[in-house]
Design a protein around this motif. Sequence first.
Motif, PDB file in Angstrom:
ATOM      1  N   ASN A 478     -15.008   0.837  -9.196  1.00  0.00           N
ATOM      2  CA  ASN A 478     -15.689   1.863  -9.997  1.00  0.00           C
ATOM      3  C   ASN A 478     -14.843   2.383 -11.150  1.00  0.00           C
ATOM      4  OD1 ASN A 478     -13.834   3.540  -8.805  1.00  0.00           O
ATOM      5  ND2 ASN A 478     -15.298   4.721  -7.592  1.00  0.00           N
ATOM      6  N   GLY A 479     -13.659   1.819 -11.330  1.00  0.00           N
ATOM      7  CA  GLY A 479     -12.863   2.150 -12.502  1.00  0.00           C
ATOM      8  C   GLY A 479     -12.143   3.475 -12.454  1.00  0.00           C
ATOM      9  N   ASP A 480     -11.943   4.032 -11.244  1.00  0.00           N
ATOM     10  CA  ASP A 480     -11.236   5.319 -11.180  1.00  0.00           C
ATOM     11  C   ASP A 480      -9.741   5.132 -10.960  1.00  0.00           C
ATOM     12  OD1 ASP A 480     -11.142   4.524  -8.553  1.00  0.00           O
ATOM     13  OD2 ASP A 480     -11.849   6.414  -7.711  1.00  0.00           O
ATOM     14  N   GLY A 481      -9.276   3.885 -10.913  1.00  0.00           N
ATOM     15  CA  GLY A 481      -7.842   3.629 -10.831  1.00  0.00           C
ATOM     16  C   GLY A 481      -7.346   3.225  -9.462  1.00  0.00           C
ATOM     17  N   THR A 482      -8.178   3.330  -8.428  1.00  0.00           N
ATOM     18  CA  THR A 482      -7.727   2.984  -7.082  1.00  0.00           C
ATOM     19  C   THR A 482      -8.936   2.750  -6.193  1.00  0.00           C
ATOM     20  OG1 THR A 482      -6.316   3.685  -5.249  1.00  0.00           O
ATOM     21  CG2 THR A 482      -7.635   5.389  -6.334  1.00  0.00           C
ATOM     22  N   PHE A 483      -8.710   2.295  -4.952  1.00  0.00           N
ATOM     23  CA  PHE A 483      -9.801   2.165  -3.991  1.00  0.00           C
ATOM     24  C   PHE A 483      -9.263   2.576  -2.617  1.00  0.00           C
ATOM     25  CE2 PHE A 483      -7.642  -1.819  -4.081  1.00  0.00           C
ATOM     26  CZ  PHE A 483      -7.722  -2.375  -2.807  1.00  0.00           C
ATOM     27  N   ALA A 484     -10.153   3.094  -1.750  1.00  0.00           N
ATOM     28  CA  ALA A 484      -9.738   3.876  -0.593  1.00  0.00           C
ATOM     29  C   ALA A 484      -8.906   3.094   0.414  1.00  0.00           C
ATOM     30  CB  ALA A 484     -10.973   4.478   0.092  1.00  0.00           C
ATOM     31  N   VAL A 485      -9.405   1.928   0.886  1.00  0.00           N
ATOM     32  CA  VAL A 485      -8.679   1.232   1.936  1.00  0.00           C
ATOM     33  C   VAL A 485      -7.325   0.749   1.423  1.00  0.00           C
ATOM     34  CG1 VAL A 485      -9.706  -1.044   1.505  1.00  0.00           C
ATOM     35  CG2 VAL A 485      -8.920  -0.439   3.817  1.00  0.00           C
ATOM     36  N   GLY A 486      -7.266   0.338   0.149  1.00  0.00           N
ATOM     37  CA  GLY A 486      -5.988  -0.070  -0.431  1.00  0.00           C
ATOM     38  C   GLY A 486      -5.027   1.095  -0.568  1.00  0.00           C
ATOM     39  N   ALA A 487      -5.537   2.264  -0.996  1.00  0.00           N
ATOM     40  CA  ALA A 487      -4.681   3.449  -1.144  1.00  0.00           C
ATOM     41  C   ALA A 487      -4.124   3.879   0.207  1.00  0.00           C
ATOM     42  CB  ALA A 487      -5.482   4.581  -1.780  1.00  0.00           C
ATOM     43  N   LEU A 488      -4.946   3.778   1.268  1.00  0.00           N
ATOM     44  CA  LEU A 488      -4.482   4.171   2.592  1.00  0.00           C
ATOM     45  C   LEU A 488      -3.379   3.231   3.087  1.00  0.00           C
ATOM     46  CD1 LEU A 488      -4.711   5.895   5.133  1.00  0.00           C
ATOM     47  CD2 LEU A 488      -6.609   4.446   5.887  1.00  0.00           C
ATOM     48  N   VAL A 489      -3.542   1.940   2.914  1.00  0.00           N
ATOM     49  CA  VAL A 489      -2.523   0.978   3.336  1.00  0.00           C
ATOM     50  C   VAL A 489      -1.236   1.188   2.543  1.00  0.00           C
ATOM     51  CG1 VAL A 489      -1.913  -1.480   3.260  1.00  0.00           C
ATOM     52  CG2 VAL A 489      -4.108  -0.752   4.231  1.00  0.00           C
ATOM     53  N   ASP A 490      -1.348   1.422   1.255  1.00  0.00           N
ATOM     54  CA  ASP A 490      -0.157   1.662   0.433  1.00  0.00           C
ATOM     55  C   ASP A 490       0.596   2.893   0.919  1.00  0.00           C
ATOM     56  OD1 ASP A 490      -0.746  -0.540  -1.104  1.00  0.00           O
ATOM     57  OD2 ASP A 490      -1.631   0.605  -2.759  1.00  0.00           O
ATOM     58  N   ALA A 491      -0.153   3.972   1.267  1.00  0.00           N
ATOM     59  CA  ALA A 491       0.492   5.196   1.733  1.00  0.00           C
ATOM     60  C   ALA A 491       1.176   4.984   3.083  1.00  0.00           C
ATOM     61  CB  ALA A 491      -0.543   6.319   1.825  1.00  0.00           C
ATOM     62  N   LEU A 492       0.557   4.204   3.968  1.00  0.00           N
ATOM     63  CA  LEU A 492       1.173   3.904   5.261  1.00  0.00           C
ATOM     64  C   LEU A 492       2.468   3.121   5.077  1.00  0.00           C
ATOM     65  CD1 LEU A 492      -2.038   2.924   7.271  1.00  0.00           C
ATOM     66  CD2 LEU A 492      -0.555   4.886   7.763  1.00  0.00           C
ATOM     67  N   ASN A 493       2.425   2.115   4.232  1.00  0.00           N
ATOM     68  CA  ASN A 493       3.629   1.308   4.008  1.00  0.00           C
ATOM     69  C   ASN A 493       4.722   2.108   3.334  1.00  0.00           C
ATOM     70  OD1 ASN A 493       2.557  -0.986   5.210  1.00  0.00           O
ATOM     71  ND2 ASN A 493       1.633  -1.716   3.305  1.00  0.00           N
ATOM     72  N   ALA A 494       4.336   3.019   2.428  1.00  0.00           N
ATOM     73  CA  ALA A 494       5.344   3.863   1.776  1.00  0.00           C
ATOM     74  C   ALA A 494       6.014   4.771   2.799  1.00  0.00           C
ATOM     75  CB  ALA A 494       4.686   4.692   0.669  1.00  0.00           C
ATOM     76  N   ALA A 495       5.230   5.270   3.741  1.00  0.00           N
ATOM     77  CA  ALA A 495       5.801   6.148   4.764  1.00  0.00           C
ATOM     78  C   ALA A 495       6.715   5.378   5.715  1.00  0.00           C
ATOM     79  CB  ALA A 495       4.675   6.826   5.545  1.00  0.00           C
ATOM     80  N   GLN A 496       6.409   4.084   5.956  1.00  0.00           N
ATOM     81  CA  GLN A 496       7.211   3.255   6.848  1.00  0.00           C
ATOM     82  C   GLN A 496       8.408   2.632   6.146  1.00  0.00           C
ATOM     83  OE1 GLN A 496       6.229   4.038   9.970  1.00  0.00           O
ATOM     84  NE2 GLN A 496       5.742   1.954  10.642  1.00  0.00           N
ATOM     85  N   GLY A 497       8.339   2.555   4.815  1.00  0.00           N
ATOM     86  CA  GLY A 497       9.429   1.942   4.060  1.00  0.00           C
ATOM     87  C   GLY A 497       9.386   0.439   4.061  1.00  0.00           C
ATOM     88  N   THR A 498       8.288  -0.129   4.517  1.00  0.00           N
ATOM     89  CA  THR A 498       8.157  -1.587   4.556  1.00  0.00           C
ATOM     90  C   THR A 498       6.680  -1.946   4.552  1.00  0.00           C
ATOM     91  OG1 THR A 498       8.692  -3.577   5.819  1.00  0.00           O
ATOM     92  CG2 THR A 498       8.184  -1.591   7.076  1.00  0.00           C
ATOM     93  N   ASP A 499       6.387  -3.197   4.239  1.00  0.00           N
ATOM     94  CA  ASP A 499       5.003  -3.641   4.215  1.00  0.00           C
ATOM     95  C   ASP A 499       4.550  -3.958   5.640  1.00  0.00           C
ATOM     96  OD1 ASP A 499       4.852  -3.326   1.521  1.00  0.00           O
ATOM     97  OD2 ASP A 499       5.314  -5.426   1.047  1.00  0.00           O
ATOM     98  N   THR A 500       4.255  -2.912   6.389  1.00  0.00           N
ATOM     99  CA  THR A 500       3.879  -3.047   7.800  1.00  0.00           C
ATOM    100  C   THR A 500       2.394  -3.275   7.970  1.00  0.00           C
ATOM    101  OG1 THR A 500       5.712  -1.621   8.454  1.00  0.00           O
ATOM    102  CG2 THR A 500       3.932  -1.890  10.050  1.00  0.00           C
ATOM    103  N   TYR A 501       1.588  -2.589   7.143  1.00  0.00           N
ATOM    104  CA  TYR A 501       0.139  -2.618   7.310  1.00  0.00           C
ATOM    105  C   TYR A 501      -0.540  -3.421   6.207  1.00  0.00           C
ATOM    106  CZ  TYR A 501       0.537   1.002  10.889  1.00  0.00           C
ATOM    107  OH  TYR A 501       0.840   1.694  12.024  1.00  0.00           O
ATOM    108  N   ALA A 502      -1.701  -3.995   6.546  1.00  0.00           N
ATOM    109  CA  ALA A 502      -2.555  -4.698   5.594  1.00  0.00           C
ATOM    110  C   ALA A 502      -4.000  -4.390   5.948  1.00  0.00           C
ATOM    111  CB  ALA A 502      -2.297  -6.205   5.649  1.00  0.00           C
TER     112      ALA A 502
END
Length: 554
Positions: A478-502
């Motif tokens: 929809n052109g707002d710059g992000t999408f929900a499931v991707g933003a959630l996975v990115d936030a989880l991985n940022a909190a873990q410090g590694t690419d743990t979730y997909a």
Amino acid sequence: MVTRRKFFRVSMSYARFSDSNRSCVFFLADCRFNPMGLLVGNPLVNTNITPISSGSQAAFGVAEKTATFGLRVDYSLPSANLPTTGAFTYWIADSETIEFYVGSASDHFLVASDIVLADSAPLQKISEIQGSGMTSPFVGAFVRVGAIVTAIFPELGGFYVQEEEADYDADPMTSEAIFVEYRGAVSVQIGDMIIVSGYVAEAFGETHIDANSDFDEFVSVESSGNSLPAHVDIKLLSIEESIIDSNGDYAPALEAYEGMLVNFPETLLIAEQFQLVRFNEIKLVAGDRPVTFTQLNAPDADGLDAHLEALGRRRITYDDNLQGQQEPIGNLEGFGPVYTTANAKRMGDSITNLHGILSYTWAGATASLNTWRVRSNGYGEPNQFDSSNPRPDVPDVLDGLDRASELKIVVLNVLNFFTTIDMSGNPGSGPNALSARGADSQFEYDRQLQKLVTSILDMDGDIFALQEIENEFGGDQNGDGTFAVGALVDALNAAQGTDTYAYVDPGTPYVGGDAIAVAFIYRSSVGVEVVGAPAILDSSVDARFIDTKNRPAV
């Protein structure tokens, strides 16, 4: 002691001369006429009442009556409203003499009046007023009852009274209690024996006596400190009939106990807490905890209806005494005085001998309409719940296993997690650009995302099946710059410090046509991987799937 005024019942019959006779005139000595005294069946129900000062009666050709009478009530009636013959019954306060005229200013006559002093008349039994049906046979009638105050609920607009046990009738189908509506400060207490006068009415399925006109005149306290009637036992598993309540749900047929002090001797289990936060109400059931019909049965409309009817007969709503929303949960007796995660009740927790007033009311909003509710009167022993279903540290099937041997699967409702902020000017969500349903500001979004990340990491799951996530996959559709499931996975991985979730890419930009959808995320670091292409179940796959009633499954 509240001093009450005397009420007189006036019954009279008349015969009209002609269609031109369209006025009815009362001459009342020293009286306060109660304009609510027009009863059901009275042809003057819609008549305007206009007090006129004394001295003007001469205009109606009865000048000899002007010297001592201080009030005239003049009815100007369309002829259709005044039949040729008929009868009236009125209740009048503090009158010594009443003379009733039918006619016009030039053509009238005096009708003899039969005056009965109400104070000397016998009190009416509540069971007679309630009747054995769903509604009172006395709706609109002016009644007087003597009973004991059993509960005072200001937010419900009144209080409940119940007959002394010695005055119960022998009919098991008639209630011995009734609600007295009075929306003001009342001068009664639980345990008061009172005499209440008022008009019988039905409001949203519950019978009540309307005493709103003048409390000091309509209610008198005869004695105080009386013992309350014993609670009447109701065994839900013995109820054989049901009703459809205002929510469209099956409920037990409990009209015979309306307004009474009741007790449920069976052990009841908490079966629903959906409205706990909003209305401080829960659903309790006798017998086993209910399960969804199709968990144990093949889909079948008649079977589902029978299942719901049987469940409705053994289910009751337990509510607080308020009518507001988002009030502190501790107001619900047994859930306080302060509700915390430490004392929060779980599904399956139980209570034996639940007691209170049985009312047929709503919770104060259309989201929870009229049904049978048990409300504590705050008198005597409080309702207390038992922790019958304590939360285990780990599921029984995993007890004794180490974490490396487990595969933990979690189903989680993310409660409308949208990256599209619900504010003017933002693009819509889903393929039909529907309004966003999530956070209203960036601050709310950040807080929601933080809570989700914390919850998911604390649950330590390997696969998460997510519900109510924004319907947008595979990129910024929809052109707002992000999408929900991707933003959630990115936030989880940022909190873990590694690419743990997909996340699982469903292979399409949208799953269904709604603003929300379902999604999967998983922890790739423990060896979970996607095998094959995702499948989407909707009506294109199976015609029995009703797209308008279900969102597609992944």
